[in-house]
Design a protein around this motif. Structure first.
Motif: not given
Length: 296
Positions: A117-120, A141-142, A193-196, A222-224
């Protein structure tokens, strides 16, 4: 390439994508110190084990050290059975650090069953997405804070892109275009894909539903929506109330699924969400982490 079946498996096992966060844990590896943008709400001056927020770590690991630490955790009778995900979320931007890819390759070879998993921030996502597919990244996660370039230009103090420094609306146009194109291509590869989105009251409130609609259309799962932590350029801005946050999330839930148990984790978090443990030595310092010198 990820398939529908592996996508469901990722969702079930990943505590940040709808999986059981009471039983499934994650381990963040702080191997990516350098960042290519300056978010107005981000400060990485304080590097303290007693502080819990994104961008904070007790120390930076090399890829080899990260592999040792993962091995120690997986050998633990307590932590080993619950860790399902290995994530890289900084403390800088993972895509701006080659150590990210080396670490994922090492972990993949030794622990192929763990979800990667990675967040960018997404600035380099279009040009790095093929590499992420090669290393079998499962969950992405973007962080997308605006679709309006003018608003984005106020969220980000500057971006550092291909040797140049951009500010204002120009910076906003570049980062938004790259985030959306990268997200579209990630979805094409079957990544979950999750969007922050960091809610900054008075600045990007109206952007939240627009972001939800767009990223759902492009393939996000999903969205956060996360509350602002008042610091840096936005130290004077009061964070949204729990009521306001819940109102926005509830309205947005009609558009895209909402992730509601985020704890805005450190870059070296280990364990269950909200029940992190310390692995190895910890400590505090006030040394700044590396941010590239702006180009011409």
């Amino acid at each position: 390439m990820a398939t529908t079946c592996t996508g469901r498996k990722n969702i079930q096992g990943h505590p940040c994508f709808g999986g059981n966060h009471h039983k499934n844990g994650r381990m963040h590896l702080a191997v990516a110190p350098r960042c290519n943008i300056k978010c107005g709400y981000c400060t990485r001056k304080h590097d303290c084990a007693n502080e819990s927020r994104p961008g904070v770590t007790s120390r930076i690991l090399t890829p080899a050290e990260a592999l040792v630490k993962v091995s120690e955790v997986m050998d633990s009778e307590i932590l080993g059975p619950i860790i399902k995900v290995i994530g890289i979320a900084g403390p800088g931007d993972p895509l701006f650090n080659e150590e990210t890819f080396e670490t994922f390759r090492l972990i993949g070879d030794r622990f192929p069953h763990l979800i990667k998993c990675m967040s960018t921030n997404g600035l380099l996502l279009p040009e790095k997405i093929d590499l992420l597919q090669e290393i079998d990244l499962h969950s992405l996660t973007v962080t997308i804070n605006a679709l309006d370039p003018e608003i984005a230009g106020k969220v980000y103090s500057f971006i550092h892109y291909h040797g140049r420094r951009y500010t204002g609306t120009e910076a906003g146009e570049i980062i938004i275009a790259n985030q959306l194109e990268g997200l579209r291509r990630a979805a094409g590869y079957g990544m979950t894909i999750k969007v922050n989105t960091v809610l900054i009251p008075g600045l990007n409130d109206d952007q939240v539903p627009l972001i939800g609609l767009k990223v759902k259309e492009l393939g996000a799962f999903v969205m956060n929506v996360m509350p602002l932590i008042p610091q840096a350029d936005f130290a004077h801005v009061a964070p949204p109330s729990e009521q306001r946050l819940e109102e926005l999330r509830s309205a947005n839930e009609k558009i895209i699924g909402q992730f509601k148990h985020c704890r805005q984790c450190r870059a070296d978090a280990v364990g269950l969400i909200g029940q992190d443990v310390t692995v190895g030595k910890d400590g505090c310092s006030v040394r700044p982490l590396t941010i590239p010198v702006p180009g011409p």
